[in-house]
Enzyme design. Sequence first.
Site, PDB file in Angstrom:
ATOM      1  N   SER A  29       0.749  -1.268   0.138  1.00 55.31           N
ATOM      2  CA  SER A  29      -0.123   0.107  -0.095  1.00 55.31           C
ATOM      3  C   SER A  29       0.636   1.248   0.138  1.00 55.31           C
ATOM      4  O   SER A  29       0.749   2.273  -0.810  1.00 55.31           O
ATOM      5  CB  SER A  29      -1.065  -0.058   1.275  1.00 55.31           C
ATOM      6  OG  SER A  29      -1.814  -0.761   1.059  1.00 55.31           O
ATOM      7  N   SER A 199     -12.060   2.455   5.491  1.00 56.08           N
ATOM      8  CA  SER A 199     -10.977   2.311   5.188  1.00 56.08           C
ATOM      9  C   SER A 199     -10.160   3.699   5.262  1.00 56.08           C
ATOM     10  O   SER A 199      -9.245   4.184   4.510  1.00 56.08           O
ATOM     11  CB  SER A 199     -10.362   1.778   3.953  1.00 56.08           C
ATOM     12  OG  SER A 199     -10.997   0.475   3.922  1.00 56.08           O
ATOM     13  N   ASP A 314      -8.747  -7.341   4.643  1.00 54.26           N
ATOM     14  CA  ASP A 314      -7.773  -8.120   4.328  1.00 54.26           C
ATOM     15  C   ASP A 314      -7.466  -9.018   5.312  1.00 54.26           C
ATOM     16  O   ASP A 314      -6.681 -10.147   5.041  1.00 54.26           O
ATOM     17  CB  ASP A 314      -6.692  -7.485   3.634  1.00 54.26           C
ATOM     18  CG  ASP A 314      -6.836  -7.172   2.004  1.00 54.26           C
ATOM     19  OD1 ASP A 314      -7.718  -7.481   1.529  1.00 54.26           O
ATOM     20  OD2 ASP A 314      -6.002  -5.915   1.871  1.00 54.26           O
ATOM     21  N   ARG A 345     -13.912 -13.875  -0.965  1.00 50.94           N
ATOM     22  CA  ARG A 345     -13.264 -14.400   0.249  1.00 50.94           C
ATOM     23  C   ARG A 345     -13.987 -14.717   1.512  1.00 50.94           C
ATOM     24  O   ARG A 345     -13.742 -15.529   2.238  1.00 50.94           O
ATOM     25  CB  ARG A 345     -12.307 -13.427   0.838  1.00 50.94           C
ATOM     26  CG  ARG A 345     -11.157 -13.245  -0.059  1.00 50.94           C
ATOM     27  CD  ARG A 345     -10.095 -12.275   0.446  1.00 50.94           C
ATOM     28  NE  ARG A 345      -8.882 -12.131  -0.328  1.00 50.94           N
ATOM     29  CZ  ARG A 345      -8.252 -11.168  -0.595  1.00 50.94           C
ATOM     30  NH1 ARG A 345      -8.260 -10.023   0.127  1.00 50.94           N
ATOM     31  NH2 ARG A 345      -7.222 -10.933  -1.381  1.00 50.94           N
ATOM     32  N   ARG A 387      -4.194 -14.467  -0.370  1.00 54.86           N
ATOM     33  CA  ARG A 387      -4.560 -14.539   1.087  1.00 54.86           C
ATOM     34  C   ARG A 387      -5.170 -15.904   1.342  1.00 54.86           C
ATOM     35  O   ARG A 387      -5.076 -16.186   2.676  1.00 54.86           O
ATOM     36  CB  ARG A 387      -5.378 -13.151   1.353  1.00 54.86           C
ATOM     37  CG  ARG A 387      -4.713 -11.802   1.032  1.00 54.86           C
ATOM     38  CD  ARG A 387      -5.181 -10.717   1.942  1.00 54.86           C
ATOM     39  NE  ARG A 387      -4.722  -9.607   1.609  1.00 54.86           N
ATOM     40  CZ  ARG A 387      -3.401  -9.080   1.830  1.00 54.86           C
ATOM     41  NH1 ARG A 387      -2.773  -9.809   2.622  1.00 54.86           N
ATOM     42  NH2 ARG A 387      -2.854  -8.111   1.279  1.00 54.86           N
ATOM     43  N   LYS A 413       1.629 -12.956  -5.683  1.00 55.65           N
ATOM     44  CA  LYS A 413       0.832 -11.520  -6.178  1.00 55.65           C
ATOM     45  C   LYS A 413       1.261 -10.385  -4.788  1.00 55.65           C
ATOM     46  O   LYS A 413       1.619  -9.262  -5.381  1.00 55.65           O
ATOM     47  CB  LYS A 413      -0.327 -11.647  -5.835  1.00 55.65           C
ATOM     48  CG  LYS A 413      -1.501 -10.282  -5.977  1.00 55.65           C
ATOM     49  CD  LYS A 413      -2.746 -10.555  -6.016  1.00 55.65           C
ATOM     50  CE  LYS A 413      -3.845  -9.474  -5.969  1.00 55.65           C
ATOM     51  NZ  LYS A 413      -3.508  -8.545  -7.194  1.00 55.65           N
TER      52      LYS A 413
END
Length: 433
Positions: A29, A199, A314, A345, A387, A413
């Site tokens: 990030s 976020s 995440d 997910r 993940r 990734k």
Amino acid sequence: MDRNGVGTVRVTINPGCITGKVSMLPSKSHLHRLLIIAALADKETVIQATHTEAEDIVATIACLEALGAKVERLSDGGFQVKPLDCENLPHRAILPCKESGSTLRFMLPVVCALGVTSEFHMEGRLPDRPINPLDRELEQAGIVLTRPTREILCCEGKLKYGEFNLPGDISSQYITGLIMALPLLEGDSSLTVHEPIESEDYINMTLEVLEIFEQSPKIVQNCYHIQGGNAFKSPTKAIAEGDWSNAAFWLSAGAMPGGSVCVNGLNPQSRQGDKMICDILEQMGANMRWEEEIIHITEGTRKGIEIDATAIPDLIPVLSAVAAVGKGTTVIKNAARLRLKESDRLTSTAETLNKLGANIIEKADGLEIRGVTKLKGGTVDAWGDHRIAMTAAIASAACEEPVTITGAEAVNKSYPQFWDELARLGKEIIMEA
């Protein structure tokens, strides 16, 4: 990548706890933002960072170089960024985003502000991941967006300065992309972000990077007033933080049965939202202590708690692995955004851990995890999702039998060194191509 693992890398992990010390890679990030702003600055910038070959970062570098920037990897793992020449931009550019949502959402507004006709090439699930309402705002400001194929997004025109509006309950990447792009325009602009804002820590991270390059929007009640026509001013050197998102896997490993992990290279004052992993694991009963930028974590009680995923989507897969062998029930709520990641997910986390012996019920916007004493092990698919692959690996610490993960190369990734690090932390691993 094949959803069923056909023709992909298989990793088998033998039972056993995870113990030892690991140094963190740079934050994806933070590094995305530093690289992009450095490529738009007035002179060269050296970004200090440990070595990374994360595919998302490689994609961002490739896109910047397609626009004329030069990014050289240094012997210490850092980067020397020679900015693009805004007076001599290419007339047309092809930007290979691969599967990186961050690259697409950050670079799209930037390219529009530069006025370069571009094709964004996408792979994996990225073509199906949303860019609305960012696309709406760009089109209203003079950009023409087309999709000649599922994998290609074309943009033409030059972004007009003015007023922009985005809801706050969407990906913060849309907001970051505009905040980085609007200073490139000739006139002043405003970006209003409507509450509730999710976020927000990642928006603040963007603002911190802009401040390093001497650009600070004026903020009044969730409205960012951004002056146009001013170049980003290079600080000459900048430092990329350690990655809290990937550190979460090792910290969670320390909280698993028999775990004891030391993670260094992390900033305790970081704006990265996934720093919340520490608070959550402590709530779950893990034993944790800080020594400057080093965290020591060992197994605790792993009790069931309620987790709000709004700001930390995440973290949910690996926290689910910890909760799967906890005492009582863990409820994860406000997690609907996880369905729009590299995999769905909520489904992939529940199905993967359940195949290993967990007791997880999938909800419309979350998970209900009923803790068990031990997991059994078995064969699972990575779902083409880094993940999920790493979550299955951490779950192996609580398994009685080996865990085999097909499609294990998905970790490239974000964390190509993951399997090597796991082996250094005491896990016996067999890898088959």
